[in-house]
Design a protein around this motif. Structure first.
Motif, PDB file in Angstrom:
ATOM      1  N   VAL A 186      -4.480  53.853 -36.057  1.00 23.47           N
ATOM      2  CA  VAL A 186      -3.151  53.265 -35.968  1.00 23.47           C
ATOM      3  C   VAL A 186      -3.187  51.837 -36.509  1.00 23.47           C
ATOM      4  O   VAL A 186      -4.105  51.071 -36.202  1.00 23.47           O
ATOM      5  CB  VAL A 186      -2.606  53.277 -34.522  1.00 23.47           C
ATOM      6  CG1 VAL A 186      -3.521  52.515 -33.565  1.00 23.47           C
ATOM      7  CG2 VAL A 186      -1.181  52.716 -34.468  1.00 23.47           C
ATOM      8  N   LEU A 187      -2.212  51.498 -37.352  1.00 24.74           N
ATOM      9  CA  LEU A 187      -2.012  50.130 -37.820  1.00 24.74           C
ATOM     10  C   LEU A 187      -0.888  49.504 -37.005  1.00 24.74           C
ATOM     11  O   LEU A 187       0.163  50.115 -36.819  1.00 24.74           O
ATOM     12  CB  LEU A 187      -1.635  50.101 -39.302  1.00 24.74           C
ATOM     13  CG  LEU A 187      -2.697  50.543 -40.312  1.00 24.74           C
ATOM     14  CD1 LEU A 187      -2.152  50.401 -41.734  1.00 24.74           C
ATOM     15  CD2 LEU A 187      -3.974  49.734 -40.161  1.00 24.74           C
ATOM     16  N   ILE A 188      -1.103  48.266 -36.554  1.00 18.81           N
ATOM     17  CA  ILE A 188      -0.124  47.592 -35.697  1.00 18.81           C
ATOM     18  C   ILE A 188       0.245  46.244 -36.313  1.00 18.81           C
ATOM     19  O   ILE A 188      -0.615  45.387 -36.529  1.00 18.81           O
ATOM     20  CB  ILE A 188      -0.686  47.357 -34.284  1.00 18.81           C
ATOM     21  CG1 ILE A 188      -1.245  48.653 -33.695  1.00 18.81           C
ATOM     22  CG2 ILE A 188       0.384  46.772 -33.374  1.00 18.81           C
ATOM     23  CD1 ILE A 188      -1.910  48.470 -32.343  1.00 18.81           C
ATOM     24  N   SER A 189       1.529  46.064 -36.595  1.00 16.45           N
ATOM     25  CA  SER A 189       1.999  44.746 -37.046  1.00 16.45           C
ATOM     26  C   SER A 189       1.819  43.732 -35.927  1.00 16.45           C
ATOM     27  O   SER A 189       2.073  44.037 -34.758  1.00 16.45           O
ATOM     28  CB  SER A 189       3.484  44.812 -37.426  1.00 16.45           C
ATOM     29  OG  SER A 189       3.711  45.720 -38.483  1.00 16.45           O
ATOM     30  N   GLU A 190       1.441  42.507 -36.287  1.00 16.56           N
ATOM     31  CA  GLU A 190       1.210  41.478 -35.278  1.00 16.56           C
ATOM     32  C   GLU A 190       2.456  41.166 -34.453  1.00 16.56           C
ATOM     33  O   GLU A 190       2.370  40.695 -33.323  1.00 16.56           O
ATOM     34  CB  GLU A 190       0.702  40.194 -35.940  1.00 16.56           C
ATOM     35  CG  GLU A 190       1.679  39.594 -36.930  1.00 16.56           C
ATOM     36  CD  GLU A 190       1.152  38.373 -37.651  1.00 16.56           C
ATOM     37  OE1 GLU A 190       0.054  37.897 -37.292  1.00 16.56           O
ATOM     38  OE2 GLU A 190       1.846  37.898 -38.579  1.00 16.56           O
ATOM     39  N   GLY A 191       3.634  41.445 -35.008  1.00 20.78           N
ATOM     40  CA  GLY A 191       4.882  41.192 -34.291  1.00 20.78           C
ATOM     41  C   GLY A 191       5.427  42.387 -33.535  1.00 20.78           C
ATOM     42  O   GLY A 191       6.527  42.316 -32.969  1.00 20.78           O
ATOM     43  N   ALA A 192       4.682  43.486 -33.494  1.00 16.96           N
ATOM     44  CA  ALA A 192       5.145  44.678 -32.768  1.00 16.96           C
ATOM     45  C   ALA A 192       5.202  44.395 -31.269  1.00 16.96           C
ATOM     46  O   ALA A 192       4.422  43.597 -30.736  1.00 16.96           O
ATOM     47  CB  ALA A 192       4.215  45.849 -33.055  1.00 16.96           C
ATOM     48  N   THR A 193       6.123  45.073 -30.588  1.00 13.04           N
ATOM     49  CA  THR A 193       6.277  44.892 -29.148  1.00 13.04           C
ATOM     50  C   THR A 193       6.379  46.245 -28.459  1.00 13.04           C
ATOM     51  O   THR A 193       6.804  47.240 -29.055  1.00 13.04           O
ATOM     52  CB  THR A 193       7.536  44.076 -28.804  1.00 13.04           C
ATOM     53  OG1 THR A 193       8.694  44.761 -29.316  1.00 13.04           O
ATOM     54  CG2 THR A 193       7.466  42.678 -29.405  1.00 13.04           C
ATOM     55  N   MET A 194       6.004  46.257 -27.194  1.00 12.55           N
ATOM     56  CA  MET A 194       6.111  47.470 -26.384  1.00 12.55           C
ATOM     57  C   MET A 194       7.488  47.551 -25.734  1.00 12.55           C
ATOM     58  O   MET A 194       8.054  46.531 -25.337  1.00 12.55           O
ATOM     59  CB  MET A 194       5.013  47.480 -25.323  1.00 12.55           C
ATOM     60  CG  MET A 194       3.632  47.697 -25.903  1.00 12.55           C
ATOM     61  SD  MET A 194       2.327  47.760 -24.653  1.00 12.55           S
ATOM     62  CE  MET A 194       1.833  46.045 -24.627  1.00 12.55           C
ATOM     63  N   ALA A 195       8.020  48.750 -25.626  1.00 14.47           N
ATOM     64  CA  ALA A 195       9.361  48.931 -25.081  1.00 14.47           C
ATOM     65  C   ALA A 195       9.479  48.378 -23.665  1.00 14.47           C
ATOM     66  O   ALA A 195      10.515  47.825 -23.290  1.00 14.47           O
ATOM     67  CB  ALA A 195       9.738  50.416 -25.116  1.00 14.47           C
ATOM     68  N   HIS A 196       8.417  48.503 -22.872  1.00 15.62           N
ATOM     69  CA  HIS A 196       8.481  48.030 -21.486  1.00 15.62           C
ATOM     70  C   HIS A 196       8.097  46.548 -21.362  1.00 15.62           C
ATOM     71  O   HIS A 196       8.169  45.983 -20.274  1.00 15.62           O
ATOM     72  CB  HIS A 196       7.554  48.870 -20.606  1.00 15.62           C
ATOM     73  CG  HIS A 196       6.088  48.617 -20.841  1.00 15.62           C
ATOM     74  ND1 HIS A 196       5.411  49.183 -21.886  1.00 15.62           N
ATOM     75  CD2 HIS A 196       5.189  47.851 -20.162  1.00 15.62           C
ATOM     76  CE1 HIS A 196       4.148  48.783 -21.850  1.00 15.62           C
ATOM     77  NE2 HIS A 196       3.987  47.979 -20.822  1.00 15.62           N
ATOM     78  N   HIS A 197       7.684  45.952 -22.487  1.00 20.87           N
ATOM     79  CA  HIS A 197       7.285  44.534 -22.479  1.00 20.87           C
ATOM     80  C   HIS A 197       7.658  43.955 -23.832  1.00 20.87           C
ATOM     81  O   HIS A 197       6.826  43.822 -24.728  1.00 20.87           O
ATOM     82  CB  HIS A 197       5.777  44.407 -22.225  1.00 20.87           C
ATOM     83  CG  HIS A 197       5.308  42.990 -22.081  1.00 20.87           C
ATOM     84  ND1 HIS A 197       5.565  42.235 -20.964  1.00 20.87           N
ATOM     85  CD2 HIS A 197       4.616  42.190 -22.936  1.00 20.87           C
ATOM     86  CE1 HIS A 197       5.025  41.028 -21.118  1.00 20.87           C
ATOM     87  NE2 HIS A 197       4.454  40.980 -22.314  1.00 20.87           N
ATOM     88  N   PRO A 198       8.944  43.605 -24.045  1.00 16.69           N
ATOM     89  CA  PRO A 198       9.456  43.301 -25.381  1.00 16.69           C
ATOM     90  C   PRO A 198       9.032  41.958 -25.970  1.00 16.69           C
ATOM     91  O   PRO A 198       9.419  41.639 -27.080  1.00 16.69           O
ATOM     92  CB  PRO A 198      10.982  43.337 -25.163  1.00 16.69           C
ATOM     93  CG  PRO A 198      11.171  43.003 -23.726  1.00 16.69           C
ATOM     94  CD  PRO A 198       9.985  43.585 -23.006  1.00 16.69           C
ATOM     95  N   GLN A 199       8.234  41.151 -25.253  1.00 11.52           N
ATOM     96  CA  GLN A 199       7.809  39.867 -25.800  1.00 11.52           C
ATOM     97  C   GLN A 199       6.682  40.048 -26.823  1.00 11.52           C
ATOM     98  O   GLN A 199       5.802  40.891 -26.645  1.00 11.52           O
ATOM     99  CB  GLN A 199       7.330  38.929 -24.686  1.00 11.52           C
ATOM    100  CG  GLN A 199       8.443  38.412 -23.783  1.00 11.52           C
ATOM    101  CD  GLN A 199       8.907  39.446 -22.778  1.00 11.52           C
ATOM    102  OE1 GLN A 199       8.127  40.310 -22.373  1.00 11.52           O
ATOM    103  NE2 GLN A 199      10.173  39.380 -22.384  1.00 11.52           N
ATOM    104  N   MET A 200       6.724  39.238 -27.879  1.00 12.23           N
ATOM    105  CA  MET A 200       5.626  39.246 -28.852  1.00 12.23           C
ATOM    106  C   MET A 200       4.364  38.676 -28.214  1.00 12.23           C
ATOM    107  O   MET A 200       4.429  37.971 -27.203  1.00 12.23           O
ATOM    108  CB  MET A 200       5.998  38.406 -30.080  1.00 12.23           C
ATOM    109  CG  MET A 200       7.042  39.026 -30.977  1.00 12.23           C
ATOM    110  SD  MET A 200       7.329  37.968 -32.439  1.00 12.23           S
ATOM    111  CE  MET A 200       8.493  38.984 -33.353  1.00 12.23           C
ATOM    112  N   SER A 201       3.227  38.964 -28.831  1.00 16.81           N
ATOM    113  CA  SER A 201       1.939  38.470 -28.333  1.00 16.81           C
ATOM    114  C   SER A 201       1.513  37.255 -29.154  1.00 16.81           C
ATOM    115  O   SER A 201       1.459  37.317 -30.383  1.00 16.81           O
ATOM    116  CB  SER A 201       0.871  39.568 -28.446  1.00 16.81           C
ATOM    117  OG  SER A 201       1.237  40.695 -27.681  1.00 16.81           O
TER     118      SER A 201
END
Length: 399
Positions: free
Chosen positions: A250-265
Motif C-alpha cells: 500500500v502507498l500512503i500519501s503523507e496527507g492521508a487521514t483516517m475516517a475516525h481520526h481526520p487530523q493529518m499527521s
C-alpha cells in the motif's frame, strides 16, 4: 559596457525537485542569446529580502549573474544551484528580518513587499521568472498585482499547482516511487509481510495514485478520501492471499487521514512561513494498526510489516528524461512570453500541449484528485477506465 535588451531575474522557491537546474539553464541560454542579462536570485524570495540596495554593498550571497558556463555545468544535475527557501515576504517573522531592516519593521510578522519592490528596481529587473509551487507562485501573483512583470514556472513533487497538468519534478517522483517500491518488494515477499510506504502528497494524492496505477502497489490511500482502517486491513489481507509470494503493498500519501481520526499527521508543531507544518507519520500509524488488526482478517494470524517513508529519496539526484525535457520547454515558453512583453502568466501543460494561463489561477482554486473520476473508494485503488483522450499522466488540471 555591453548593452542589453533588459534584465531577467530567476529564482527557485520551496522544496527542491529534479528539473530545477534544467529550467534555469533553458531560461538563461535563451535569454542570453536573445540579448538579455540574467540574474539568479539565491534562496528564493529570501535573496530579495536579504539584499541591500546599496551599490557599495556585497550582495554576492543574494544574487549572481548567470552565464552559459555556469548554467550548463549545473543543468544536468538535480536540486537547484541557486538554493531555495520557504521565505514569504508578505508574512516575514521578526526573527527572519535581516539586520538592515530591523529598525523599519517592528511587528512580530511584517509585510516587507515594499523592500522587494525596491530591490527589484535596484537590480534593474525587467521580468521576474519564479519557479515554484503554489506558495512561491502565490507571492509572485502578489507582485504581479504590484506592477512587477512576472512569468511563473510550476514545480512540485505533488503535481498540485492549479492550471497545469504537469509540474516539474513529478515524473522523477513517480519514477523513483515505482523503482524503490519494487526494490522493497523483495524484503516484503521474503518475510510475507505488508509493505507500507509513505510518499509525498499534502493535499493531493497524485504521487500515490499514479505509481499504484502503474503497478507499484495493490492499494493507495490519498488525502482526498479519508480511509477506514478496517477496510484497508481487509483489502491488504485479501491481496496478500492472492499473491504467490504472500505479501501486499500500500502507498500512503503523507496527507492521508483516517475516517475516525481526520487530523493529518505531523512531525512537529512548528510551521513554516506559509503556515504549513511538516507532515509525516501516517505510515507509522497505519503500519501499527495493520499489524494489530490483521488477525481479524487473516484467520487469527498476525501479519508483520515492512514500513518505509520514501521522503527525500524521490526528490534528490538527477532528473529523469521528462524532468529534463519539460523544464527545457517551460523555460523557452517563459522566454516566448518575455519577448512578447506578456506578463502575469503561468506556463503550463494541458492535454499534452504547452500553453500559459493567468498566474492568478494559483490562488483561485486547489488542484486535487477528482475522486469520482479517478479513485475507486470502495477498493482503495485507482480506476482503470476511460483512458481515451487523456493526457500522458492521466489526471488533468481540468481547467
Amino acid at each position: 559596457m555591453a548593452r542589453h535588451k533588459g534584465t531577467i531575474g530567476i529564482l527557485t522557491g520551496g522544496g527542491d525537485v529534479p528539473g530545477l537546474n534544467p529550467a534555469i539553464r533553458a531560461v538563461t541560454f535563451r535569454a542570453l542569446r536573445e540579448g538579455y542579462r540574467v540574474l539568479g536570485i539565491r534562496r528564493g524570495w529570501g535573496g530579495l529580502v536579504d539584499l541591500v540596495s546599496d551599490p557599495k554593498a556585497d550582495n554576492r550571497d543574494h544574487v549572481q549573474e548567470l552565464t552559459e558556463e555556469v548554467v550548463n555545468r549545473a543543468g544536468r544535475t538535480g536540486g537547484t544551484f541557486l538554493h531555495t527557501s520557504r521565505t514569504r515576504p508578505s508574512h516575514l517573522p521578526k526573527a527572519n528580518l535581516p539586520e538592515h531592516l530591523r529598525t523599519s519593521y517592528a511587528g512580530e510578522i511584517s509585510d516587507v513587499t515594499p523592500e522587494i519592490l525596491k530591490n527589484l528596481e535596484f537590480l534593474g529587473i525587467d521580468f521576474l521568472i519564479p519557479i515554484g509551487g503554489d506558495d512561491t507562485l502565490s507571492y509572485a501573483q502578489r507582485l504581479h498585482g504590484e506592477g512587477v512583470k512576472v512569468v511563473g514556472i510550476p514545480k512540485t513533487m505533488d503535481n498540485d499547482v492549479p492550471g497545469t497538468d504537469y509540474c516539474i519534478g513529478f515524473s522523477t517522483c513517480v519514477t523513483r516511487t515505482i523503482e524503490l517500491t519494487h526494490k522493497l518488494r523483495t524484503t516484503a515477499g521474503s518475510h510475507e509481510r505488508f509493505l507500507v510506504i509513505e510518499v509525498f502528497g499534502r493535499y493531493a494524492g497524485f504521487s500515490a495514485l499514479l505509481p499504484t496505477m502503474a503497478g507499484a502497489a495493490d492499494r493507495c490511500l490519498i488525502p482526498e478520501h479519508p480511509f477506514d482502517i478496517e477496510q484497508i486491513t481487509d483489502l491488504l489481507c485479501y491481496d496478500r492471499r492472492r499473491n504467490p509470494s504472500n505479501y501486499s503493498v500500500v502507498l500512503i500519501s503523507e496527507g492521508a487521514t483516517m475516517a475516525h481520526h481526520p487530523q493529518m499527521s505531523f512531525e512537529s508543531d512548528e510551521a513554516d512561513q506559509y503556515g504549513h507544518r511538516k507532515l509525516g507519520g501516517i505510515g507509522d500509524k497505519v503500519a501499527a494498526l495493520l499489524k494489530e488488526l490483521s488477525p481479524k482478517y487473516n484467520q487469527g494470524r498476525r501479519v508483520n510489516i515492512v514500513n518505509q517513508r520514501l521522503g527525500y529519496l524521490v526528490r534528490c539526484g538527477d532528473p529523469d528524461a521528462l524532468d529534463s525535457i519539460v523544464p527545457m520547454a517551460f523555460g523557452n515558453l517563459a522566454l516566448d512570453l518575455v519577448l512578447g512583453n506578456v506578463s502575469g502568466r503561468l506556463v503550463c501543460l494541458h492535454n499534452g500541449c504547452y500553453d500559459s494561463v493567468p498566474i492568478d489561477v494559483v490562488t483561485g482554486t486547489k488542484k486535487v484528485v477528482d475522486v469520482d473520476k479517478y479513485y475507486n473508494s470502495q477498493r482503495l485503488r485507482p480506476k482503470y477506465e476511460s483512458f481515451a483522450r487523456q493526457p500522458l499522466f492521466i489526471m488533468t488540471s481540468d481547467r
